[in-house]
Design a protein around this motif. Structure first.
Motif, PDB file in Angstrom:
ATOM      1  N   LEU A 255       0.871  -1.176   0.000  1.00  0.00           N
ATOM      2  CA  LEU A 255       0.000   0.000   0.000  1.00  0.00           C
ATOM      3  C   LEU A 255       0.904   1.221   0.000  1.00  0.00           C
ATOM      4  O   LEU A 255       1.700   1.397   0.911  1.00  0.00           O
ATOM      5  N   GLU A 256       0.798   2.053  -1.026  1.00  0.00           N
ATOM      6  CA  GLU A 256       1.658   3.228  -1.126  1.00  0.00           C
ATOM      7  C   GLU A 256       1.160   4.388  -0.277  1.00  0.00           C
ATOM      8  O   GLU A 256       1.926   5.248   0.103  1.00  0.00           O
ATOM      9  N   GLN A 257      -0.135   4.420   0.000  1.00  0.00           N
ATOM     10  CA  GLN A 257      -0.687   5.541   0.735  1.00  0.00           C
ATOM     11  C   GLN A 257      -0.705   5.271   2.232  1.00  0.00           C
ATOM     12  O   GLN A 257      -0.774   4.126   2.675  1.00  0.00           O
ATOM     13  N   SER A 258      -0.618   6.343   3.010  1.00  0.00           N
ATOM     14  CA  SER A 258      -0.783   6.240   4.459  1.00  0.00           C
ATOM     15  C   SER A 258      -2.267   6.095   4.759  1.00  0.00           C
ATOM     16  O   SER A 258      -3.123   6.472   3.952  1.00  0.00           O
ATOM     17  N   VAL A 259      -2.578   5.530   5.923  1.00  0.00           N
ATOM     18  CA  VAL A 259      -3.968   5.464   6.369  1.00  0.00           C
ATOM     19  C   VAL A 259      -4.113   6.319   7.622  1.00  0.00           C
ATOM     20  O   VAL A 259      -3.167   6.493   8.391  1.00  0.00           O
ATOM     21  N   PHE A 260      -5.301   6.872   7.791  1.00  0.00           N
ATOM     22  CA  PHE A 260      -5.590   7.773   8.905  1.00  0.00           C
ATOM     23  C   PHE A 260      -6.639   7.127   9.795  1.00  0.00           C
ATOM     24  O   PHE A 260      -7.741   6.809   9.330  1.00  0.00           O
ATOM     25  N   TRP A 261      -6.272   6.922  11.059  1.00  0.00           N
ATOM     26  CA  TRP A 261      -7.173   6.292  12.009  1.00  0.00           C
ATOM     27  C   TRP A 261      -8.423   7.151  12.143  1.00  0.00           C
ATOM     28  O   TRP A 261      -8.350   8.367  12.323  1.00  0.00           O
ATOM     29  N   GLY A 262      -9.582   6.525  12.021  1.00  0.00           N
ATOM     30  CA  GLY A 262     -10.852   7.225  12.123  1.00  0.00           C
ATOM     31  C   GLY A 262     -11.355   7.752  10.783  1.00  0.00           C
ATOM     32  O   GLY A 262     -12.509   8.144  10.667  1.00  0.00           O
ATOM     33  N   ARG A 263     -10.506   7.760   9.753  1.00  0.00           N
ATOM     34  CA  ARG A 263     -10.926   8.216   8.434  1.00  0.00           C
ATOM     35  C   ARG A 263     -10.973   7.044   7.444  1.00  0.00           C
ATOM     36  O   ARG A 263     -12.032   6.712   6.947  1.00  0.00           O
ATOM     37  N   ASN A 264      -9.830   6.414   7.160  1.00  0.00           N
ATOM     38  CA  ASN A 264      -9.842   5.252   6.275  1.00  0.00           C
ATOM     39  C   ASN A 264      -9.247   4.010   6.950  1.00  0.00           C
ATOM     40  O   ASN A 264      -8.898   3.053   6.286  1.00  0.00           O
ATOM     41  N   ALA A 265      -9.167   4.057   8.269  1.00  0.00           N
ATOM     42  CA  ALA A 265      -8.781   2.907   9.097  1.00  0.00           C
ATOM     43  C   ALA A 265      -9.657   2.923  10.343  1.00  0.00           C
ATOM     44  O   ALA A 265      -9.724   3.938  11.042  1.00  0.00           O
ATOM     45  N   HIS A 266     -10.365   1.804  10.577  1.00  0.00           N
ATOM     46  CA  HIS A 266     -11.332   1.729  11.677  1.00  0.00           C
ATOM     47  C   HIS A 266     -11.287   0.353  12.322  1.00  0.00           C
ATOM     48  O   HIS A 266     -10.944  -0.626  11.651  1.00  0.00           O
ATOM     49  N   PRO A 267     -11.713   0.249  13.595  1.00  0.00           N
ATOM     50  CA  PRO A 267     -11.893  -1.087  14.165  1.00  0.00           C
ATOM     51  C   PRO A 267     -12.949  -1.834  13.339  1.00  0.00           C
ATOM     52  O   PRO A 267     -13.933  -1.224  12.894  1.00  0.00           O
ATOM     53  N   SER A 268     -12.748  -3.107  13.111  1.00  0.00           N
ATOM     54  CA  SER A 268     -13.691  -3.888  12.318  1.00  0.00           C
ATOM     55  C   SER A 268     -14.771  -4.485  13.199  1.00  0.00           C
ATOM     56  O   SER A 268     -14.515  -4.851  14.352  1.00  0.00           O
ATOM     57  N   SER A 269     -15.961  -4.592  12.641  1.00  0.00           N
ATOM     58  CA  SER A 269     -17.047  -5.264  13.352  1.00  0.00           C
ATOM     59  C   SER A 269     -17.050  -6.758  13.031  1.00  0.00           C
ATOM     60  O   SER A 269     -17.896  -7.497  13.520  1.00  0.00           O
ATOM     61  N   ASN A 270     -16.084  -7.201  12.210  1.00  0.00           N
ATOM     62  CA  ASN A 270     -16.007  -8.589  11.773  1.00  0.00           C
ATOM     63  C   ASN A 270     -14.600  -9.109  12.039  1.00  0.00           C
ATOM     64  O   ASN A 270     -13.626  -8.397  11.824  1.00  0.00           O
ATOM     65  N   ASP A 271     -14.461 -10.337  12.482  1.00  0.00           N
ATOM     66  CA  ASP A 271     -13.148 -10.926  12.749  1.00  0.00           C
ATOM     67  C   ASP A 271     -12.545 -11.640  11.545  1.00  0.00           C
ATOM     68  O   ASP A 271     -11.400 -12.069  11.594  1.00  0.00           O
ATOM     69  N   ASP A 272     -13.305 -11.782  10.456  1.00  0.00           N
ATOM     70  CA  ASP A 272     -12.823 -12.510   9.281  1.00  0.00           C
ATOM     71  C   ASP A 272     -12.047 -11.595   8.347  1.00  0.00           C
ATOM     72  O   ASP A 272     -12.458 -10.458   8.093  1.00  0.00           O
ATOM     73  N   CYS A 273     -10.935 -12.104   7.806  1.00  0.00           N
ATOM     74  CA  CYS A 273     -10.177 -11.357   6.794  1.00  0.00           C
ATOM     75  C   CYS A 273     -11.049 -11.193   5.555  1.00  0.00           C
ATOM     76  O   CYS A 273     -11.859 -12.054   5.224  1.00  0.00           O
ATOM     77  N   PHE A 274     -10.855 -10.065   4.857  1.00  0.00           N
ATOM     78  CA  PHE A 274     -11.665  -9.753   3.684  1.00  0.00           C
ATOM     79  C   PHE A 274     -10.880  -8.841   2.761  1.00  0.00           C
ATOM     80  O   PHE A 274     -10.081  -8.011   3.220  1.00  0.00           O
ATOM     81  N   ILE A 275     -11.108  -8.983   1.456  1.00  0.00           N
ATOM     82  CA  ILE A 275     -10.632  -8.019   0.468  1.00  0.00           C
ATOM     83  C   ILE A 275     -11.732  -7.886  -0.575  1.00  0.00           C
ATOM     84  O   ILE A 275     -12.293  -8.883  -1.029  1.00  0.00           O
ATOM     85  N   GLY A 276     -12.076  -6.632  -0.905  1.00  0.00           N
ATOM     86  CA  GLY A 276     -13.131  -6.413  -1.888  1.00  0.00           C
ATOM     87  C   GLY A 276     -13.362  -4.936  -2.120  1.00  0.00           C
ATOM     88  O   GLY A 276     -12.708  -4.079  -1.516  1.00  0.00           O
ATOM     89  N   PHE A 277     -14.304  -4.632  -3.017  1.00  0.00           N
ATOM     90  CA  PHE A 277     -14.654  -3.246  -3.313  1.00  0.00           C
ATOM     91  C   PHE A 277     -15.812  -2.799  -2.440  1.00  0.00           C
ATOM     92  O   PHE A 277     -16.803  -3.511  -2.307  1.00  0.00           O
ATOM     93  N   VAL A 278     -15.685  -1.610  -1.848  1.00  0.00           N
ATOM     94  CA  VAL A 278     -16.759  -0.997  -1.084  1.00  0.00           C
ATOM     95  C   VAL A 278     -16.738   0.495  -1.399  1.00  0.00           C
ATOM     96  O   VAL A 278     -15.718   1.168  -1.182  1.00  0.00           O
ATOM     97  N   ASP A 279     -17.836   0.993  -1.930  1.00  0.00           N
ATOM     98  CA  ASP A 279     -17.971   2.422  -2.243  1.00  0.00           C
ATOM     99  C   ASP A 279     -16.809   2.963  -3.074  1.00  0.00           C
ATOM    100  O   ASP A 279     -16.283   4.048  -2.821  1.00  0.00           O
ATOM    101  N   GLY A 280     -16.371   2.209  -4.067  1.00  0.00           N
ATOM    102  CA  GLY A 280     -15.317   2.652  -4.967  1.00  0.00           C
ATOM    103  C   GLY A 280     -13.905   2.534  -4.430  1.00  0.00           C
ATOM    104  O   GLY A 280     -12.948   2.919  -5.095  1.00  0.00           O
ATOM    105  N   LEU A 281     -13.754   2.014  -3.226  1.00  0.00           N
ATOM    106  CA  LEU A 281     -12.436   1.810  -2.623  1.00  0.00           C
ATOM    107  C   LEU A 281     -12.193   0.324  -2.412  1.00  0.00           C
ATOM    108  O   LEU A 281     -13.123  -0.483  -2.441  1.00  0.00           O
ATOM    109  N   ILE A 282     -10.939  -0.024  -2.186  1.00  0.00           N
ATOM    110  CA  ILE A 282     -10.606  -1.399  -1.852  1.00  0.00           C
ATOM    111  C   ILE A 282     -10.598  -1.513  -0.331  1.00  0.00           C
ATOM    112  O   ILE A 282      -9.902  -0.758   0.352  1.00  0.00           O
ATOM    113  N   LYS A 283     -11.406  -2.423   0.176  1.00  0.00           N
ATOM    114  CA  LYS A 283     -11.480  -2.659   1.618  1.00  0.00           C
ATOM    115  C   LYS A 283     -10.659  -3.892   1.952  1.00  0.00           C
ATOM    116  O   LYS A 283     -10.814  -4.943   1.330  1.00  0.00           O
ATOM    117  N   LEU A 284      -9.762  -3.735   2.933  1.00  0.00           N
ATOM    118  CA  LEU A 284      -8.976  -4.843   3.460  1.00  0.00           C
ATOM    119  C   LEU A 284      -9.318  -4.985   4.939  1.00  0.00           C
ATOM    120  O   LEU A 284      -9.205  -4.013   5.693  1.00  0.00           O
TER     121      LEU A 284
END
Length: 127
Positions: free
Chosen positions: A47-76
């Motif tokens: 990942l070339e970009q930094s992530v900002f806690w509370g903006r594009n990095a959040h605690p997950s409500s799910n314990d399972d690993c995931f990769i996919g598209f959400v709202d035009g972004l890639i969610k990991l």
């Protein structure tokens, strides 16, 4: 991470692959010799970009690993393994560890987190 190449396209000077894994489907920029559709590759993620806690990095409500598209972004979704004094986070998703700068994090770890990014780069390992 093991990925199956679903499609290959050229955008400007880059190779864009869509892929599937055991944990989801998304797209990434391919760095290396162009893969063929249907091939399975072991890749390192970057990942070339930094992530900002509370903006594009959040605690997950799910314990399972995931990769996919959400709202035009890639969610990991994966495990925040560590964060050093300079803000470099070790983030594990489906057995792959990614180092990424996280800004504004002051919580406790380990923790399952969701990252939302514009771009993921793949580097084939040759394994």
């Amino acid at each position: 991470m093991k990925v199956t190449i679903d499609n290959v396209a050229h955008i400007a000077e880059e190779i864009l692959v869509t892929f599937s894994t055991d944990i989801g489907k998304a797209a990434a920029i391919w760095n290396g010799v162009q893969p063929k559709i249907g091939e399975i590759h072991d890749v390192e993620l970057e990942l070339e970009q930094s992530v900002f806690w509370g903006r594009n990095a959040h605690p997950s409500s799910n314990d399972d690993c995931f990769i996919g598209f959400v709202d035009g972004l890639i969610k990991l979704t994966g495990n925040m393994v560590s964060v050093d004094a300079e803000g470099m986070m070790a983030f594990e998703v489906a057995g792959s560890v990614i180092l990424v700068e996280i800004i504004g994090f002051a919580g406790s770890i380990p923790m399952v987190v969701d990252l939302y990014v514009e771009r993921v780069d793949f580097f084939p390992t040759g394994i």
